[in-house]
Design a protein around this motif. Structure first.
Motif, mmCIF file in Angstrom:
data_model
loop_
_atom_site.group_PDB
_atom_site.id
_atom_site.type_symbol
_atom_site.label_atom_id
_atom_site.label_comp_id
_atom_site.label_asym_id
_atom_site.label_seq_id
_atom_site.Cartn_x
_atom_site.Cartn_y
_atom_site.Cartn_z
ATOM 1 N N ALA A 132 0.838 -1.198 0.000
ATOM 2 C CA ALA A 132 0.000 0.000 0.000
ATOM 3 C C ALA A 132 0.874 1.249 0.000
ATOM 4 C CB ALA A 132 -0.931 -0.006 1.199
ATOM 5 N N GLU A 133 1.814 1.310 -0.934
ATOM 6 C CA GLU A 133 2.633 2.514 -1.126
ATOM 7 C C GLU A 133 1.986 3.355 -2.221
ATOM 8 O OE1 GLU A 133 7.038 3.814 -2.787
ATOM 9 O OE2 GLU A 133 6.908 2.043 -1.507
ATOM 10 N N PHE A 134 1.619 4.582 -1.870
ATOM 11 C CA PHE A 134 0.931 5.469 -2.793
ATOM 12 C C PHE A 134 1.697 6.792 -2.906
ATOM 13 C CE2 PHE A 134 -2.499 3.086 -0.483
ATOM 14 C CZ PHE A 134 -2.814 2.206 -1.516
ATOM 15 N N ALA A 135 1.413 7.495 -3.994
ATOM 16 C CA ALA A 135 1.981 8.828 -4.185
ATOM 17 C C ALA A 135 0.911 9.715 -4.799
ATOM 18 C CB ALA A 135 3.212 8.775 -5.085
ATOM 19 N N GLY A 136 1.031 11.007 -4.583
ATOM 20 C CA GLY A 136 0.050 11.913 -5.157
ATOM 21 C C GLY A 136 0.544 13.339 -5.147
ATOM 22 N N GLY A 137 -0.136 14.162 -5.906
ATOM 23 C CA GLY A 137 0.246 15.559 -5.943
ATOM 24 C C GLY A 137 -0.788 16.399 -6.669
ATOM 25 N N ALA A 157 1.707 1.201 -5.608
ATOM 26 C CA ALA A 157 0.452 0.533 -5.963
ATOM 27 C C ALA A 157 -0.548 1.494 -6.575
ATOM 28 C CB ALA A 157 -0.155 -0.118 -4.721
ATOM 29 N N GLY A 158 -0.473 2.783 -6.220
ATOM 30 C CA GLY A 158 -1.478 3.699 -6.735
ATOM 31 C C GLY A 158 -1.065 5.153 -6.614
ATOM 32 N N LEU A 159 -1.776 5.995 -7.374
ATOM 33 C CA LEU A 159 -1.543 7.432 -7.390
ATOM 34 C C LEU A 159 -2.846 8.170 -7.117
ATOM 35 C CD1 LEU A 159 0.648 7.871 -10.614
ATOM 36 C CD2 LEU A 159 1.444 7.659 -8.264
ATOM 37 N N LEU A 160 -2.734 9.322 -6.453
ATOM 38 C CA LEU A 160 -3.847 10.259 -6.319
ATOM 39 C C LEU A 160 -3.442 11.524 -7.062
ATOM 40 C CD1 LEU A 160 -6.472 11.415 -5.383
ATOM 41 C CD2 LEU A 160 -5.535 11.673 -3.075
ATOM 42 N N GLU A 161 -4.012 11.699 -8.268
ATOM 43 C CA GLU A 161 -3.665 12.822 -9.129
ATOM 44 C C GLU A 161 -4.725 13.912 -8.980
ATOM 45 O OE1 GLU A 161 -1.081 13.473 -11.046
ATOM 46 O OE2 GLU A 161 -0.056 11.625 -10.460
#
Length: 496
Positions: A132-137, A157-161
């Motif tokens: 559950a490693e995520f990144a976003g910006g 695993a996922g991005l929050l764009e």
């Protein structure tokens, strides 16, 4: 007959500064960390103290408890987004990290340098769930999050764009993408877009449909969330749904994955102690390629962190046929580039050595065209298309840029057969990709110049060798193998 003298020299600029880097601990241990549960603070990286990051540990955090999800954030104006997401992440028990130096207008090498330094520090000091490693910006921070997902393709695993896109340019209603924009299959992407009619986020509305076509072509899964607003972060009411969707979509760890991965890592430690570094390297790379976003991939990365500090050993290993394909190439390329930007030369040299063992077999060479895309914002037609261009070995130009921009590569070790009747054979095991080799000679070292010899070498990913004739009675002669970066092309990087 006089015996010819053979002097082997190499045209290399050597940087002899010490790395000053620590060797990471063996598997299972975490380095000290200044914060505990429900605390937020600025933390200095141990390996590179010139970098700090903002981090919040939620109420359920414990180094002895269940591992929690982690969310890296980047903001268009810098500073990260810990404050923006602290409430939502506290509710969901997600660790949130702010990579503070990433922002609009910062060159990619500085962005990559900080991502490399911060993620290295976090994985050695914080317990988190690697599934559950995520990144976003937001906006340009979202663009940086896409870069984050490429640098850490085997882990994210996922991005929050948020109001962000891939930043490729358009010609009317056509957008150009490249194979190097790729993301690993089954990357989950939550996107938020403001649709206020008086002040809409027209950039996101336009590019989202094109990005979706490209990302879906890569095997990504996208879920779009909309709100009444403009080019901005989403309201509080959307943050938990977006993060919850990412958590629900990722593949969670099995009940014994964490302990089994640790046992495997302990086995690797025993093998390293028995001087079996080559088998450990191969197993770690295979694990990263075949079991991404898992505890096994996490332990493989930690073990690589340890292996790659010792270039003296890595250099001696047979890395031929280490791995195949785009993402294996990307793994060590991004490691190498991040290490170079940090002056982490042992790891840089080790990664370049590993790249000589990567075989590209599944690159698509050509252009893919996807048409009939419905464009919500008409520029200038309601139907658009995307073009995806790539070439076999698409990192060649990027490697050339590394070699020329940093001018750092080790002295290759040359081997030669004793001069036979007029014939000499020379060969070397490559320590870096992207170099072209040639043989030169001169009669003396005072008033003669080096001249290229008509020698055709045999060049593979990992080896170079050649044979050449010498005069039957040369008196004396000096010969050298010259190495120089070989010009090559890679797709252009997006503007930042």
């Amino acid at each position: 007959m006089k015996t010819a003298k053979f002097t082997w020299t190499m045209c290399f600029l050597m940087f002899l500064a010490g790395s000053g880097m620590f060797v990471p601990p063996a598997s299972g241990g975490l380095l000290p960390f200044p914060l505990s549960a429900n605390q937020r603070g600025t933390v200095t990286c141990l390996q590179n103290p010139s970098y700090t990051y903002d981090i919040y540990l939620p109420p359920a955090y414990s180094t002895n408890g269940p591992a929690l999800p982690i969310f890296y954030t980047m903001y268009a104006s810098g500073g990260g987004m810990v404050g923006t997401f602290q409430s939502a992440c506290a509710s969901l028990n997600i660790i949130v990290v702010g990579i503070t130096g990433t922002k609009n207008g910062v060159p990619w090498d500085k962005v990559m340098r900080e991502i490399y330094a911060v993620t290295y520090d976090v994985r050695h000091r914080v317990l988190y769930d690697p599934t559950a490693e995520f990144a976003g910006g937001e906006s340009g921070g979202g663009e940086c999050a896409y870069m984050f997902s490429r640098m850490r393709a085997q882990h994210v695993a996922g991005l929050l764009e948020m109001a962000g896109w891939l930043a490729r340019e358009n010609q009317g209603a056509s957008v150009q993408y490249y194979g190097t924009d790729r993301v690993l299959t089954n990357l989950f992407i939550a996107r938020t877009t403001g649709t206020n009619t008086s002040s809409p986020d027209t950039g996101s509305e336009f590019f989202n449909v094109f990005d979706a076509a490209f990302l879906t072509n890569c095997g990504a899964v996208i879920n779009d969330f909309y709100f009444n607003g403009g080019h901005s972060t989403p309201p509080e009411s959307l943050k938990i749904p977006c993060l919850s969707w990412l958590l629900s979509q990722r593949v969670p760890a099995g009940p014994n994955d964490q302990s089994n991965a640790l046992a495997q890592a302990n086995g690797w430690q025993s093998a390293i102690a028995a001087s079996q570094q080559e088998s450990v390297l191969r197993e770690c790379v295979s694990t990263l390629m075949n079991q991404p976003r898992t505890w096994f991939a996490c332990q493989a990365e930690l073990t690589l962190d340890q292996l790659l500090t010792n270039y003296t050993v890595i250099r001696t290993l047979d890395v031929s046929n280490l791995a195949q394909g785009d993402f294996a190439s990307d793994l060590f390329y991004y490691y190498a580039r991040g290490a170079a930007t940090n002056g982490d030369w042992p790891r840089y040299n080790s990664c370049m050595k590993a790249l000589t063992g990567i075989t590209i077999t599944n690159d698509f060479d050509g252009t893919t065209t996807i048409t009939g895309i419905n464009v919500p914002v008409v520029v200038p037609t309601p139907n658009g298309s995307i073009y995806i261009s790539t070439t076999n070995g698409d990192r060649a130009g990027d490697i050339y840029a590394l070699l020329t921009n940093y001018n750092h590569y080790p002295f290759p070790i040359i081997q030669a057969s004793p001069p036979g009747p007029g014939q000499v054979n020379v060969w070397l095991t490559k320590d870096t990709p992207g170099l072209a080799y040639s043989v030169q000679s001169r009669t003396n070292l005072v008033n003669d110049t080096w001249q290229a010899m008509p020698v055709t070498g045999v060049d593979t990913n990992a080896l170079w060798y050649a044979g050449f004739n010498i005069p039957p009675d040369p008196g004396s002669g000096y010969y050298r193998v010259r190495a120089a970066p070989s010009p090559a092309w890679s797709p252009p990087w997006v503007a930042q």
